[in-house]
Enzyme design. Structure first.
Site, PDB file in Angstrom:
ATOM      1  N   SER A  78      16.658   0.604  -1.131  1.00  0.00           N
ATOM      2  CA  SER A  78      15.813  -0.053  -2.242  1.00  0.00           C
ATOM      3  C   SER A  78      16.818   0.247  -3.439  1.00  0.00           C
ATOM      4  CB  SER A  78      14.841   1.049  -2.976  1.00  0.00           C
ATOM      5  OG  SER A  78      14.352   0.697  -4.204  1.00  0.00           O
TER       6      SER A  78
ATOM      7  N   ASN B 276      16.379   0.378  -6.695  1.00  0.00           N
ATOM      8  CA  ASN B 276      15.694   0.933  -7.851  1.00  0.00           C
ATOM      9  C   ASN B 276      15.718   2.350  -7.743  1.00  0.00           C
ATOM     10  OD1 ASN B 276      14.809  -1.890  -8.732  1.00  0.00           O
ATOM     11  ND2 ASN B 276      13.184  -1.666  -7.070  1.00  0.00           N
ATOM     12  N   THR B 277      16.390   2.956  -7.227  1.00  0.00           N
ATOM     13  CA  THR B 277      16.689   4.515  -7.036  1.00  0.00           C
ATOM     14  C   THR B 277      17.985   4.750  -7.157  1.00  0.00           C
ATOM     15  OG1 THR B 277      14.702   4.995  -5.898  1.00  0.00           O
ATOM     16  CG2 THR B 277      16.342   6.585  -5.790  1.00  0.00           C
TER      17      THR B 277
ATOM     18  N   ASN C  44      15.493  -5.216   2.731  1.00  0.00           N
ATOM     19  CA  ASN C  44      14.975  -4.817   1.507  1.00  0.00           C
ATOM     20  C   ASN C  44      15.132  -6.138   0.769  1.00  0.00           C
ATOM     21  OD1 ASN C  44      13.579  -3.334  -0.380  1.00  0.00           O
ATOM     22  ND2 ASN C  44      14.612  -1.477   0.556  1.00  0.00           N
TER      23      ASN C  44
ATOM     24  N   LYS D 265      15.756   0.983   7.223  1.00  0.00           N
ATOM     25  CA  LYS D 265      15.550  -0.098   6.525  1.00  0.00           C
ATOM     26  C   LYS D 265      16.903  -0.441   5.563  1.00  0.00           C
ATOM     27  CE  LYS D 265      12.300  -2.871   3.688  1.00  0.00           C
ATOM     28  NZ  LYS D 265      10.902  -3.050   3.272  1.00  0.00           N
TER      29      LYS D 265
ATOM     30  N   ASP E 225       0.787  -1.216  -0.075  1.00  0.00           N
ATOM     31  CA  ASP E 225      -0.056  -0.041   0.004  1.00  0.00           C
ATOM     32  C   ASP E 225       0.840   1.200  -0.048  1.00  0.00           C
ATOM     33  OD1 ASP E 225      -2.089   1.822   0.143  1.00  0.00           O
ATOM     34  OD2 ASP E 225      -2.509   1.186   2.264  1.00  0.00           O
TER      35      ASP E 225
ATOM     36  N   ASN F 195      10.909  -6.794  -8.543  1.00  0.00           N
ATOM     37  CA  ASN F 195      10.372  -5.563  -8.941  1.00  0.00           C
ATOM     38  C   ASN F 195      11.349  -4.559  -9.142  1.00  0.00           C
ATOM     39  OD1 ASN F 195      10.142  -2.998  -6.877  1.00  0.00           O
ATOM     40  ND2 ASN F 195      10.476  -4.768  -5.582  1.00  0.00           N
TER      41      ASN F 195
ATOM     42  N   PHE G  33      10.022   3.671  -6.561  1.00  0.00           N
ATOM     43  CA  PHE G  33       9.288   4.454  -5.812  1.00  0.00           C
ATOM     44  C   PHE G  33       8.236   5.401  -6.577  1.00  0.00           C
ATOM     45  CE2 PHE G  33      13.022   5.367  -2.332  1.00  0.00           C
ATOM     46  CZ  PHE G  33      12.887   4.453  -1.835  1.00  0.00           C
TER      47      PHE G  33
END
Length: 458
Positions: A275, A277-278, A346, A317, A142, A188, A192
């Site tokens: 993350s 992905n950034t 993560n 995290k 979410d 994935n 973000f």
């Protein structure tokens, strides 16, 4: 028009008294036809529709009969089990489309509500907050706080929303979510994707107001000294995971903005620096960078005005792809700055077995799910020993059973999170994990979750 050339119109024929006794009474609608032609045939689609309607009504009637005879606990269990029937439908959809539908269903309350109390053995207190159970939903499901109430009602002990960025951003190009179904994993590279803190703040503000109103009404109608589980958003605890914008050159400013805007609605806050992905985000896990970042975010939180409960706990995290030296640096910073907790971990940029044999594993992005379990649990063990059990840890990565959750707890986790297993298993997985976890604790003679934390090293 063709039907009118055959039959003029509908007429109503009243039965006589004797006919009513034989035929059930009332009136019959018939066709007045010409030239001895029969009425037009009922279309096949209409017959299918009638059959579907009849079947639906039968289900509703039988369901109503079941509800009327079953106790609340039994019916609640039946509802959770029934959600398994929907899983094959979601499996046929594109991964991101299925994800959006699942969030939308939870937001609209189209998911079962857990009415059964959690086993007493699962209750615990962390950061002065009461958790009815230690099983939470990780960030990423979410992202924009659309379905907090529905997700908490499923029976999670806590739900973490986000990552939320200061400014809305689309994230990386699609497709960006890939299933490795046989391995129970997902890759994935969303990057973000977020509606931004303003939108999220409005949603959480509305939820917070609703919660306060309910508490006021409950207190005025039935005063009680009983300690209630829950936090600012409902029956469970709410965490808010903060991220930075891809184009931002000042990461600290992004996290500070998130704190100023969202911390008032959070039971705990998370700085996401892990993350994959950034671009450049994971560099913030370095000793100096992390120390400077945490100091600025802590200062921003502490300068705000707080009531008796004080400011929300601040967690970081981290990634599972860290060296022993990296972990030592993070542990040193966490202890020195009295960080409230760490989430481990993560997603991974590695491809642990057996995921590495799946052709989909060549897709770029972070891998989550069962293949991550051993890697993330080993990092959890290391961090528990490095911090000497002084900092609450949340074990995240590959949890799909109560036994998995139990292993995380014994390795040093106070709380556990899952996401990928929930995406595959649906709501029925939650009561199953909690029941199995309670059995594991009882089997080994523990009286509570807290007693089992770090048991492998005691």
């Amino acid at each position: 028009m063709a039907a009118r050339r055959v039959c003029s119109k509908l007429v109503s024929v009243e039965y006589s008294s004797s006919q009513k006794l034989r035929r059930g009474g009332g009136s019959l609608v018939v066709w007045r036809c010409y030239n001895n032609q029969a009425p037009p045939p009922v279309p096949h689609s209409s017959r299918k529709g009638r059959l579907l309607t009849g079947a639906t009504l039968s289900l509703l009637i039988s369901g109503g009969a079941y509800v009327s005879t079953a106790d609340e606990s039994t019916f609640c269990g039946w509802l959770f089990s029934a959600t398994k029937l929907v899983n094959p439908f979601f499996a046929l959809l594109d991964a991101e489309v299925a994800h959006k539908l699942a969030v939308s269903a939870a937001a609209r309350g189209w998911v079962p509500r857990e009415k059964r109390p959690d086993p007493t053995i699962l209750g615990l207190e962390v950061w002065g907050r009461k958790f009815s159970n230690p099983v939470g939903l990780a960030a990423g499901f979410d992202k924009n706080a659309e379905a907090v109430e529905g997700l908490l009602a499923l029976g999670f002990g806590f739900v973490e929303v986000g990552s939320v960025t200061p400014v809305a951003q689309e994230g990386n190009p699609k497709p960006r979510i890939f299933r490795l179904r046989q391995e129970g994993a997902i890759i994935n590279r969303c990057g973000f994707n977020s509606e931004g803190i303003v939108v999220v703040a409005k949603r959480l503000g509305a939820q917070h107001g609703k919660r306060k109103l309910a508490e006021t009404s409950s207190t005025s109608s039935s005063p009680s000294d009983e300690v209630k589980h829950g936090g600012k958003a409902g029956p469970g605890i709410l965490g808010v995971n903060l991220g930075k914008n891809k184009s931002s050159e000042d990461a600290a400013a992004d996290y500070v903005q998130g704190v100023h805007t969202l911390s008032q609605y959070a039971d705990y806050l998370v700085i996401n620096v892990s993350s994959p992905n950034t671009p450049g985000l994971r560099m913030l896990q370095g000793r100096k960078q992390l120390k400077d970042l945490i100091k600025k975010v802590q200062a921003a939180r502490d300068e705000m005005q707080w009531g008796e409960e004080g400011p929300p706990p601040l967690l970081v995290k981290i990634a599972p792809d860290l060296s022993k030296e990296d972990l030592e640096d993070i542990a040193a910073v966490a202890l020195a700055l009295r960080l409230d907790g760490l989430i481990i971990s993560n997603t991974t940029i590695s491809r642990p077995e057996p995921a590495d044999r799946n052709p989909v594993s060549k897709e770029a992005g972070g891998l989550s799910g069962k293949p991550l379990f051993d890697l993330s649990t080993n990092i959890l063990k290391e961090m528990y020993m490095l911090t000497k059990g002084r900092i609450p840890l949340i074990g995240c990565g590959g949890v799909s059973t109560g036994e998995d959750a139990y292993k995380k707890i014994r390795a040093g986790a106070t709380l556990v999170q899952l996401y990928t297993a929930f995406a595959y298993g649906g709501p029925a997985l939650i009561p199953s994990i909690k029941a199995e976890l309670a059995q594991c604790l009882e089997r080994d003679g523990f009286k509570s979750v807290s007693d089992a934390v770090g048991a492998d090293y005691k």
